[in-house]
Design a protein around this motif. Structure first.
Motif, mmCIF file in Angstrom:
data_model
loop_
_atom_site.group_PDB
_atom_site.id
_atom_site.type_symbol
_atom_site.label_atom_id
_atom_site.label_comp_id
_atom_site.label_asym_id
_atom_site.label_seq_id
_atom_site.Cartn_x
_atom_site.Cartn_y
_atom_site.Cartn_z
ATOM 1 N N THR B 102 -6.105 -28.710 -46.911
ATOM 2 C CA THR B 102 -6.661 -27.470 -46.368
ATOM 3 C C THR B 102 -5.867 -26.317 -46.972
ATOM 4 O O THR B 102 -4.656 -26.440 -47.148
ATOM 5 C CB THR B 102 -6.506 -27.454 -44.831
ATOM 6 O OG1 THR B 102 -7.195 -28.589 -44.291
ATOM 7 C CG2 THR B 102 -7.080 -26.177 -44.229
ATOM 8 N N ILE B 111 -11.155 -17.633 -51.376
ATOM 9 C CA ILE B 111 -12.211 -18.573 -50.952
ATOM 10 C C ILE B 111 -12.897 -19.165 -52.184
ATOM 11 O O ILE B 111 -13.075 -20.386 -52.296
ATOM 12 C CB ILE B 111 -13.248 -17.866 -50.045
ATOM 13 C CG1 ILE B 111 -12.621 -17.537 -48.686
ATOM 14 C CG2 ILE B 111 -14.503 -18.733 -49.872
ATOM 15 C CD1 ILE B 111 -13.479 -16.650 -47.793
ATOM 16 N N ARG B 121 -11.771 -27.599 -47.225
ATOM 17 C CA ARG B 121 -11.333 -27.167 -45.899
ATOM 18 C C ARG B 121 -10.403 -25.958 -45.995
ATOM 19 O O ARG B 121 -9.477 -25.949 -46.800
ATOM 20 C CB ARG B 121 -10.618 -28.326 -45.184
ATOM 21 C CG ARG B 121 -11.607 -29.382 -44.662
ATOM 22 C CD ARG B 121 -11.133 -30.804 -44.752
ATOM 23 N NE ARG B 121 -10.057 -31.225 -43.891
ATOM 24 C CZ ARG B 121 -10.187 -31.749 -42.664
ATOM 25 N NH1 ARG B 121 -11.367 -31.848 -42.091
ATOM 26 N NH2 ARG B 121 -9.142 -32.180 -42.000
ATOM 27 N N VAL B 122 -10.672 -24.967 -45.150
ATOM 28 C CA VAL B 122 -9.856 -23.750 -45.190
ATOM 29 C C VAL B 122 -9.488 -23.292 -43.780
ATOM 30 O O VAL B 122 -10.138 -23.647 -42.794
ATOM 31 C CB VAL B 122 -10.591 -22.578 -45.906
ATOM 32 C CG1 VAL B 122 -10.836 -22.900 -47.373
ATOM 33 C CG2 VAL B 122 -11.895 -22.223 -45.204
ATOM 34 N N ILE B 124 -8.769 -19.442 -42.088
ATOM 35 C CA ILE B 124 -8.796 -18.007 -42.367
ATOM 36 C C ILE B 124 -7.438 -17.445 -41.935
ATOM 37 O O ILE B 124 -7.049 -17.545 -40.766
ATOM 38 C CB ILE B 124 -9.943 -17.296 -41.599
ATOM 39 C CG1 ILE B 124 -11.306 -17.944 -41.908
ATOM 40 C CG2 ILE B 124 -9.945 -15.801 -41.928
ATOM 41 C CD1 ILE B 124 -11.858 -17.727 -43.296
ATOM 42 N N CYS B 144 -15.648 -15.424 -43.111
ATOM 43 C CA CYS B 144 -16.195 -16.628 -42.499
ATOM 44 C C CYS B 144 -17.592 -16.927 -43.055
ATOM 45 O O CYS B 144 -17.893 -18.060 -43.444
ATOM 46 C CB CYS B 144 -16.311 -16.362 -41.003
ATOM 47 S SG CYS B 144 -15.518 -17.569 -40.007
ATOM 48 N N ALA B 147 -17.343 -18.057 -46.663
ATOM 49 C CA ALA B 147 -16.837 -19.433 -46.775
ATOM 50 C C ALA B 147 -17.928 -20.430 -46.384
ATOM 51 O O ALA B 147 -18.094 -21.477 -47.028
ATOM 52 C CB ALA B 147 -15.602 -19.609 -45.895
ATOM 53 N N LYS B 148 -18.675 -20.103 -45.348
ATOM 54 C CA LYS B 148 -19.754 -21.012 -44.916
ATOM 55 C C LYS B 148 -20.848 -21.099 -45.970
ATOM 56 O O LYS B 148 -21.365 -22.180 -46.256
ATOM 57 C CB LYS B 148 -20.329 -20.542 -43.574
ATOM 58 C CG LYS B 148 -19.447 -20.960 -42.401
ATOM 59 C CD LYS B 148 -20.012 -20.481 -41.077
ATOM 60 C CE LYS B 148 -19.027 -20.775 -39.944
ATOM 61 N NZ LYS B 148 -19.252 -19.901 -38.788
ATOM 62 N N ASP B 153 -15.584 -25.969 -44.977
ATOM 63 C CA ASP B 153 -15.348 -26.285 -43.569
ATOM 64 C C ASP B 153 -14.221 -25.375 -43.066
ATOM 65 O O ASP B 153 -13.085 -25.468 -43.533
ATOM 66 C CB ASP B 153 -14.950 -27.773 -43.485
ATOM 67 C CG ASP B 153 -14.452 -28.170 -42.107
ATOM 68 O OD1 ASP B 153 -14.739 -27.439 -41.132
ATOM 69 O OD2 ASP B 153 -13.775 -29.213 -42.008
ATOM 70 N N ILE B 154 -14.548 -24.491 -42.133
ATOM 71 C CA ILE B 154 -13.523 -23.585 -41.589
ATOM 72 C C ILE B 154 -12.871 -24.271 -40.390
ATOM 73 O O ILE B 154 -13.482 -24.402 -39.332
ATOM 74 C CB ILE B 154 -14.143 -22.238 -41.183
ATOM 75 C CG1 ILE B 154 -14.790 -21.587 -42.412
ATOM 76 C CG2 ILE B 154 -13.075 -21.311 -40.597
ATOM 77 C CD1 ILE B 154 -15.638 -20.383 -42.089
ATOM 78 N N ARG B 155 -11.638 -24.686 -40.590
ATOM 79 C CA ARG B 155 -10.957 -25.461 -39.542
ATOM 80 C C ARG B 155 -10.340 -24.575 -38.468
ATOM 81 O O ARG B 155 -9.829 -25.083 -37.478
ATOM 82 C CB ARG B 155 -9.861 -26.328 -40.167
ATOM 83 C CG ARG B 155 -10.389 -27.344 -41.166
ATOM 84 C CD ARG B 155 -9.273 -28.246 -41.653
ATOM 85 N NE ARG B 155 -8.832 -29.174 -40.612
ATOM 86 C CZ ARG B 155 -7.712 -29.894 -40.679
ATOM 87 N NH1 ARG B 155 -6.914 -29.760 -41.725
ATOM 88 N NH2 ARG B 155 -7.371 -30.718 -39.702
ATOM 89 N N THR B 191 -14.094 -17.478 -35.834
ATOM 90 C CA THR B 191 -14.155 -18.604 -36.783
ATOM 91 C C THR B 191 -14.509 -19.922 -36.108
ATOM 92 O O THR B 191 -15.142 -20.781 -36.715
ATOM 93 C CB THR B 191 -12.787 -18.838 -37.478
ATOM 94 O OG1 THR B 191 -11.821 -19.224 -36.481
ATOM 95 C CG2 THR B 191 -12.306 -17.600 -38.205
#
Lengths: 338, 338
Positions: B102, B111, B121-122, B124, B144, B147-148, B153-155, B191
């Motif tokens: 991540t 990004i 996986r990131v 923010i 957000c 990234a989507k 995948d915003i963890r 997020t």
């Protein structure tokens, strides 16, 4: 050909034209045996080779590791450990194998350590004003006698006028050097020998007593030296990437921090902004004019000036030699650590 | 068994009893997944192994080099690059080979860089008050969405309250952390995701929002942390040899200088004297009481306290683990450089 962008930041870059110009300027004033280049500045046998090609064959070092590495790389002909060490026993084997090694001594203990390691040649290190190593002038005779009793060859004296390296006014610096060298000259009249080893980049052309100048950072130039009237220019910089920028363009962050530069002479500087705050892996940059906007973009490569060269190079595994934006050389900093 | 005197100075020594006590104290308050140990502090896979045995299996790193080294050593299970990087493309191959990585992002550029490297996986990274990385709270939604759109995948979120680590008064520190975490909580409400990654040694038990604390130097403790009410003690010191002493016993010089410790938090300290002046390979020590005499002898080993652990460890190739004066461990600092 490789460009700066082909390398992972942060790294150290040397502008080769400036580097070689610095070398030429030193050669013009202190050629050949008048300079004993100090390996502590660059810790790299690749750079030692360049200096050798330029006519400098006798080096000095600050650590046992540097001495060992220089000998292994074939620079064992009149090498000086210009520092006190109690731990020279590790050098016995290289001395036995014929390395011509001289060490600085300033006490009975360091003389005895040299003797036990089989080292036969010493310089008496005399304190000439810097609050660091070097014996008092009143101790020279006693140390000399002790070294002679131990059968050591006293090649002369060493005395580093480090307290004067950054005296801005040249005539003041010159006056200080004369005073310091008066002490060293007195010491030399006691020890005899061919060598009076002293000086550094800041006093290289002012020290008239020294038979050899110990200088190394003239090749790169601390930005702190920039305030002096020296004929050398800055060739070294830290190349870093802008990795973050705030919404209002009032703050940018690069990926070079205190793990990649030394802070003992202050923060690195940078033309396009002010380095405000340094942390381990980052430097935070503000606009030169408050309230204005930074021109920097995320992804930009920037070059930071280096306040103190020697401990900055010691943090890096390599030095990249650059000309016209292309990386022509990759010199390993192979004499790091201890 | 080897003693301290069997090693060439300067070197870093860890008092193992204190080190393990620090670890136990952290385990008591932040066990298992509540702590994501920060590899930047020690840059050593040997120490990562000890942490893993203590129940810590998810690490974070500050550099690509640390990430690569940790993955190579088998710590590739949920590894976080807790720093922005434009240069993550070098990580493509380890991601392809199955490393669960991540990365922190705070801009469109970071990004996109993650995306191009195949990282899925990131977190923010949100600025919570420290003038460094992290996007503004008003940018979270936009980043957000971006990234989507890129399929990432915003963890969750990350936000480092580094500006509070050394706030001396605990209630002031707590108040500051609450304020900073209010920002991060707001970001997290945008997020979503399981992770709120924040904190450090100075705030590890005050940060109630974070699902995981990023701390590493608690194992060693900066002497600067000593002014705080933390349950950890200093385990790290720089071991150095006295190599010179002046005639009047008013000055001693040891062989550790700015190449072996970081000066950004000030000079190292020492019980038997005052460190007055630091140069590249030396520190000059004066008596605590002026006009008095130093007890030190040439050849003595001394231990200097470390103001700032992380950049000091980064200067060394190894860490020696010591118990009762014997060296029981030799841990390589194998994740240095970049």
């Amino acid at each position: 050909m490789r460009k700066l962008t082909d390398f992972r930041t942060p790294f150290l870059a040397i502008e080769l034209d400036t580097f070689y110009k610095n070398l030429e300027r030193m050669q013009a004033i202190k050629p050949g045996l008048m300079l004993r280049p100090h390996v502590k500045a660059f810790k790299s046998t690749s750079i030692a080779s360049i200096l050798e090609q330029a006519g400098y064959s006798k080096f000095c070092c600050a650590t046992i590791r540097e001495i060992e590495g220089m000998i292994t790389a074939g620079f064992g002909d009149d090498l000086l450990l210009a520092n006190e060490s109690l731990d020279v026993s590790g050098l016995s084997s290289v001395v036995e194998q014929g390395a011509d090694l001289t060490v600085a001594v300033d006490s009975i203990e360091t003389i005895d350590a040299a003797c036990e390691a089989g080292i036969r040649r010493v310089l008496i290190d005399v304190n000439v004003g810097l609050p660091r190593c070097g014996c008092d002038i009143t101790e020279v005779e006693h140390l000399c006698s002790h070294a002679k009793r131990k059968g050591l060859d006293i090649r002369g004296v060493m005395g580093y006028e480090g307290h004067l390296m950054f005296t801005k006014d040249r005539s003041q610096r010159e006056k200080g050097v004369r005073k310091a060298m008066h002490v060293l000259g007195t010491a030399h009249s006691i020890t005899g020998g061919d060598i009076i080893s002293a000086g550094g980049t800041g006093t290289f052309d002012l020290n008239e007593l020294a038979t050899e100048i110990q200088a190394g950072s003239f090749l790169f130039m601390d930005s702190r030296y920039g305030t002096l009237d020296l004929p050398f220019e800055e060739s070294l910089s830290i190349v870093s990437t802008i990795i973050s920028k705030d919404l209002n363009k009032g703050r940018a962050v690069c990926d070079a921090g205190v793990k990649s530069f030394s802070m003992d002479y202050g923060k690195p500087s940078f033309k396009g902004g002010v380095v405000e705050f340094c942390s381990d892996e980052h430097a935070t940059i503000r606009p030169v004019e408050p309230e204005s906007e930074l021109e920097l973009k995320v992804g930009d490569l920037i070059k930071l000036r280096v306040p103190h060269v020697d401990p900055t190079i010691a943090k890096h595994p390599k030095l990249l030699g650059v000309k016209d934006g292309y990386v022509l050389e990759e010199w390993k900093v192979d004499l790091r650590d201890w």
